[in-house]
Scaffold this active site. Structure first.
Site, PDB file in Angstrom:
ATOM      1  N   GLU A  83      45.801  73.219  70.018  1.00 15.35           N
ATOM      2  CA  GLU A  83      45.223  74.553  70.163  1.00 15.35           C
ATOM      3  C   GLU A  83      46.298  75.608  70.413  1.00 15.35           C
ATOM      4  O   GLU A  83      47.109  75.464  71.335  1.00 15.35           O
ATOM      5  CB  GLU A  83      44.222  74.562  71.322  1.00 15.35           C
ATOM      6  CG  GLU A  83      43.509  75.894  71.502  1.00 15.35           C
ATOM      7  CD  GLU A  83      42.461  75.855  72.603  1.00 15.35           C
ATOM      8  OE1 GLU A  83      42.102  76.925  73.110  1.00 15.35           O
ATOM      9  OE2 GLU A  83      42.003  74.752  72.959  1.00 15.35           O
ATOM     10  N   LYS A 261      36.973  73.962  81.175  1.00 16.58           N
ATOM     11  CA  LYS A 261      37.631  73.572  79.934  1.00 16.58           C
ATOM     12  C   LYS A 261      39.013  74.187  79.862  1.00 16.58           C
ATOM     13  O   LYS A 261      39.975  73.548  79.422  1.00 16.58           O
ATOM     14  CB  LYS A 261      36.783  74.005  78.733  1.00 16.58           C
ATOM     15  CG  LYS A 261      37.298  73.487  77.390  1.00 16.58           C
ATOM     16  CD  LYS A 261      38.233  74.439  76.684  1.00 16.58           C
ATOM     17  CE  LYS A 261      38.645  73.909  75.318  1.00 16.58           C
ATOM     18  NZ  LYS A 261      39.658  74.773  74.650  1.00 16.58           N
ATOM     19  N   ASP A 277      45.540  58.374  80.293  1.00 19.91           N
ATOM     20  CA  ASP A 277      44.180  58.249  79.762  1.00 19.91           C
ATOM     21  C   ASP A 277      43.453  59.588  79.899  1.00 19.91           C
ATOM     22  O   ASP A 277      42.909  59.912  80.958  1.00 19.91           O
ATOM     23  CB  ASP A 277      43.432  57.149  80.527  1.00 19.91           C
ATOM     24  CG  ASP A 277      42.079  56.819  79.920  1.00 19.91           C
ATOM     25  OD1 ASP A 277      41.535  57.655  79.168  1.00 19.91           O
ATOM     26  OD2 ASP A 277      41.556  55.726  80.189  1.00 19.91           O
ATOM     27  N   HIS A 375      44.945  84.842  71.477  1.00 20.67           N
ATOM     28  CA  HIS A 375      44.610  83.576  70.846  1.00 20.67           C
ATOM     29  C   HIS A 375      44.597  83.707  69.328  1.00 20.67           C
ATOM     30  O   HIS A 375      45.175  82.889  68.617  1.00 20.67           O
ATOM     31  CB  HIS A 375      43.247  83.101  71.345  1.00 20.67           C
ATOM     32  CG  HIS A 375      42.806  81.804  70.741  1.00 20.67           C
ATOM     33  ND1 HIS A 375      43.291  80.585  71.165  1.00 20.67           N
ATOM     34  CD2 HIS A 375      41.949  81.528  69.726  1.00 20.67           C
ATOM     35  CE1 HIS A 375      42.732  79.618  70.461  1.00 20.67           C
ATOM     36  NE2 HIS A 375      41.923  80.164  69.588  1.00 20.67           N
TER      37      HIS A 375
END
Length: 422
Positions: A83, A261, A277, A375
């Site tokens: 991203e 998030k 993990d 972004h």
């Protein structure tokens, strides 16, 4: 003596070769380690032994977040993520946090929980007391399965017994509390849980079913705190805006999900880069966010007496430096060397600091220019590449789309054709 400062002005303006050279010097990388950063470090033969049905390798961009000062020490942060804007945002947030002294972190001992589910126990509460009475016997069996872990100060330390009312009737669930030291611990904990299950069945008169680690690692917490001086982040208006944004996340799980998030953008990218993990870490974080029966933000934002913004975060962090892909994947090993962490607890604390920085960056963007400006500016290059642009044409097409405010593949294709015809 090699200077270990993560404060690198204009790091993003350097060529890729220059950035690699900075990292090489910072971490004292060997020639082989340095070459491995450019791809090819993981062979298909090694991959074949890591997972099943291997057909190839899937590469993810690996970047470095700079400017991080944590507990007075400088860190370069390897982040593996697809991203755009995440790494740049973390670096910028860390730069602002330095003005307030950087990040301060702490953590609890690396204790994981192994669960043993017991069915058909005739007297669940009486059985609970009997298991507790015979705790030392259970712990001795568990520790016999991993003498190396015990030798290093870890191993099974305690037990808890819970009686749960479920749709299938009462169940007794025994928690084995295992100090995993510098391992994530899944293999050790699962082995111990399986080893003690027959004894627990004998003690309780029940039938053991599930014997497995819990990814809600709420005994293995990492915490971070940072002060962002109001003058360094845009003034009182930005401080108040972030406080209002946090209030919405506290009141509304729809917003809290996106809030968290953003935190995990940084943590998961670090976890992937170091071979940890990612699914276990994410599962634990989101379960912890809902531990009071309502999904809430993992971070807290306040204003101190001086009017500066204060951010704190606390979340489970089941990460390791030994075992698993961390020891198998050559690039993961190199990334750990770049970080310079010496223990799983230190790694967990650095991850918490990165998560807090990522959260601050997202909140500040949202309450000022909006999330899309920065972004989409970075995303425009991906769009240009998807449209077929190559080389210098990528940056030219991306810049033109940003100027127009139209960042779409069809527009990128039109620009490519126009530029080729000029």
């Amino acid at each position: 003596m090699v200077e270990r400062s993560s404060r690198i002005s204009g790091f993003y303006k350097l060529t890729r070769e220059e950035r690699i050279e900075h990292v090489r010097r910072f971490a004292s990388l060997t020639d082989d380690e340095t070459r491995g950063l450019s791809g090819g470090a993981l062979s298909l033969d090694v991959a074949e032994r890591m997972v099943e049905n291997v057909i190839g390798l899937m590469e993810v961009p690996l970047g470095i977040a700079v400017n991080f000062l944590i507990n007075g020490q400088d860190y370069l942060i390897p982040m593996a993520i697809e991203e755009p804007s995440v790494i740049a945002a973390a670096s910028n947030a860390a730069k602002m946090a330095r003005a307030g002294g950087g990040f301060y972190t702490s953590s609890t001992p690396p204790v994981m929980i192994g669960q043993v589910q017991l069915l058909g126990v005739p007297d669940p509460f009486g059985a609970k007391m009997e298991v507790i009475r015979r705790k030392e016997e259970v712990l001795e069996i568990a520790n016999s399965k991993d003498p190396v872990l015990v030798k290093h100060g870890g191993g099974a330390k305690d037990i808890e017994v819970r009686v749960l009312d479920t749709p299938r009737g009462a169940m007794v669930v025994v928690h084995l509390l295992v100090d995993c030291r510098d391992a994530m611990g899944a293999n050790a904990v699962n082995t111990m849980a399986e080893a003690v299950a027959p004894t627990l069945a004998h003690i309780t008169g029940g039938r053991p079913l599930l014997r497995i680690i819990s990814n809600l690692a709420d005994r293995r917490l990492a915490r971070a705190r940072a002060v962002f001086p109001k003058d360094a982040i845009g003034g009182d208006e930005v401080v108040e805006g972030i406080l209002d944004a946090h209030a919405l996340a506290k009141a509304d799980p729809y917003r809290a999900a996106t809030h968290n998030k953003g935190i995990m953008n940084g943590i998961t990218a670090m976890a992937l880069a170091t071979g940890n993990d990612t699914r276990a870490i994410e599962a634990g974080a989101h379960a912890y966010a809902a531990r009071y029966g309502r999904y809430e933000p993992l971070s807290t934002w306040e204003k101190n007496a001086n009017g500066d913004l204060v951010g704190t975060i606390e979340l489970p962090m089941a990460v390791g430096l030994v075992g698993g892909a961390t020891r198998t994947h050559p690039t993961a090993q190199t990334n750990v060397k770049i970080l310079g962490v010496k223990s799983a607890s230190e790694l967990a604390e650095v991850m918490a600091a990165v998560g807090l920085a990522q959260n601050f960056a997202a909140l500040r963007a949202l309450v000022t220019e909006g999330i899309q400006r920065g972004h989409m500016s970075l995303h425009s290059r991906n769009v240009a590449i998807a449209a077929g642009a190559e080389g210098k044409l990528v940056d030219i097409v991306a810049e033109r789309m940003v100027q127009e405010g139209v960042i779409r593949v069809d527009r990128a294709r039109q620009l490519i054709e126009e530029l080729k015809n000029e």
